[in-house]
Write an enzyme that holds these catalytic residues in place. Sequence first.
Site, PDB file in Angstrom:
ATOM      1  N   HIS A  72      10.590 -16.047  -3.283  1.00  0.00           N
ATOM      2  CA  HIS A  72      11.084 -14.843  -2.614  1.00  0.00           C
ATOM      3  C   HIS A  72       9.988 -13.782  -2.633  1.00  0.00           C
ATOM      4  O   HIS A  72       9.732 -13.163  -3.659  1.00  0.00           O
ATOM      5  CB  HIS A  72      12.344 -14.338  -3.320  1.00  0.00           C
ATOM      6  CG  HIS A  72      13.151 -13.367  -2.510  1.00  0.00           C
ATOM      7  ND1 HIS A  72      12.605 -12.551  -1.560  1.00  0.00           N
ATOM      8  CD2 HIS A  72      14.480 -13.104  -2.509  1.00  0.00           C
ATOM      9  CE1 HIS A  72      13.548 -11.806  -1.009  1.00  0.00           C
ATOM     10  NE2 HIS A  72      14.704 -12.130  -1.575  1.00  0.00           N
ATOM     11  N   HIS A 123      11.792  -7.971   0.174  1.00  0.00           N
ATOM     12  CA  HIS A 123      12.787  -7.021  -0.343  1.00  0.00           C
ATOM     13  C   HIS A 123      12.321  -6.197  -1.536  1.00  0.00           C
ATOM     14  O   HIS A 123      13.135  -5.690  -2.295  1.00  0.00           O
ATOM     15  CB  HIS A 123      14.076  -7.759  -0.701  1.00  0.00           C
ATOM     16  CG  HIS A 123      14.718  -8.394   0.479  1.00  0.00           C
ATOM     17  ND1 HIS A 123      15.617  -9.412   0.374  1.00  0.00           N
ATOM     18  CD2 HIS A 123      14.577  -8.152   1.806  1.00  0.00           C
ATOM     19  CE1 HIS A 123      16.001  -9.793   1.583  1.00  0.00           C
ATOM     20  NE2 HIS A 123      15.386  -9.035   2.461  1.00  0.00           N
ATOM     21  N   TYR A 173      10.651  -7.247  -4.227  1.00  0.00           N
ATOM     22  CA  TYR A 173      10.511  -7.948  -5.499  1.00  0.00           C
ATOM     23  C   TYR A 173       9.030  -8.178  -5.806  1.00  0.00           C
ATOM     24  O   TYR A 173       8.151  -7.738  -5.065  1.00  0.00           O
ATOM     25  CB  TYR A 173      11.323  -9.241  -5.483  1.00  0.00           C
ATOM     26  CG  TYR A 173      12.800  -8.979  -5.301  1.00  0.00           C
ATOM     27  CD1 TYR A 173      13.484  -8.100  -6.145  1.00  0.00           C
ATOM     28  CD2 TYR A 173      13.520  -9.569  -4.270  1.00  0.00           C
ATOM     29  CE1 TYR A 173      14.838  -7.834  -5.971  1.00  0.00           C
ATOM     30  CE2 TYR A 173      14.870  -9.310  -4.086  1.00  0.00           C
ATOM     31  CZ  TYR A 173      15.523  -8.442  -4.941  1.00  0.00           C
ATOM     32  OH  TYR A 173      16.851  -8.172  -4.762  1.00  0.00           O
TER      33      TYR A 173
END
Length: 201
Positions: free
Chosen positions: A94, A97, A99
């Site tokens: 991921h 967003h 992170y």
Amino acid sequence: MLGVRNGIGVGASLLPTPTVPRVHGQEVHAAGGWIVPQLWHAGLERKGEDVPDPAVAAVGPADLTKPQIAEIVDAFARSAADARRLGFDGLAPHGGHGYLIDQFLRAATNPRTDAYGGDPARRTRFAAEVVAACRAAVGPGFPIFLRISHSTVTDFDARLAPPPPRNCSSFWSRWYTPASTSWTAPPGGSGCPASPTPVQA
């Protein structure tokens, strides 16, 4: 049918909340589908008391030593190997967003001046190392999707890069093929962004 399962952490202390699931998927296979976990490190988005091991501090690019970066890359690789061993059909680090991978990609959250910060190419190094380590852990032929996003959890107007000039339609049609390790170049003198150097994973 492909299911991308949100939120499989790369370490118990690195999850943003204790409600993040670990592994599910037999039902997906039983229904004839494929399932791919997202592997994530929350980085600076790990906030508040509602997290595993609250005493463990949130960290971002500026906080990490090179040995700590190597440990996190290795944690992604171990999680990738676990995903394959447990029967997942691919994996998705991921990188969106806001992170940790995303924090390395953005100049606003990555003030480093070493090999992991500065220009866009160096800010992508952490993401490239994560993908390469995951590839080494799972071997060839196992799908890896690096999830990225322009926006972050707290800023929907954020952008990783400015848009190219309007005459760059060929820029958007560039494709990278692992077999050739090449990009088709934008037309000369168009003002379009230069082709990035591909990273073999």
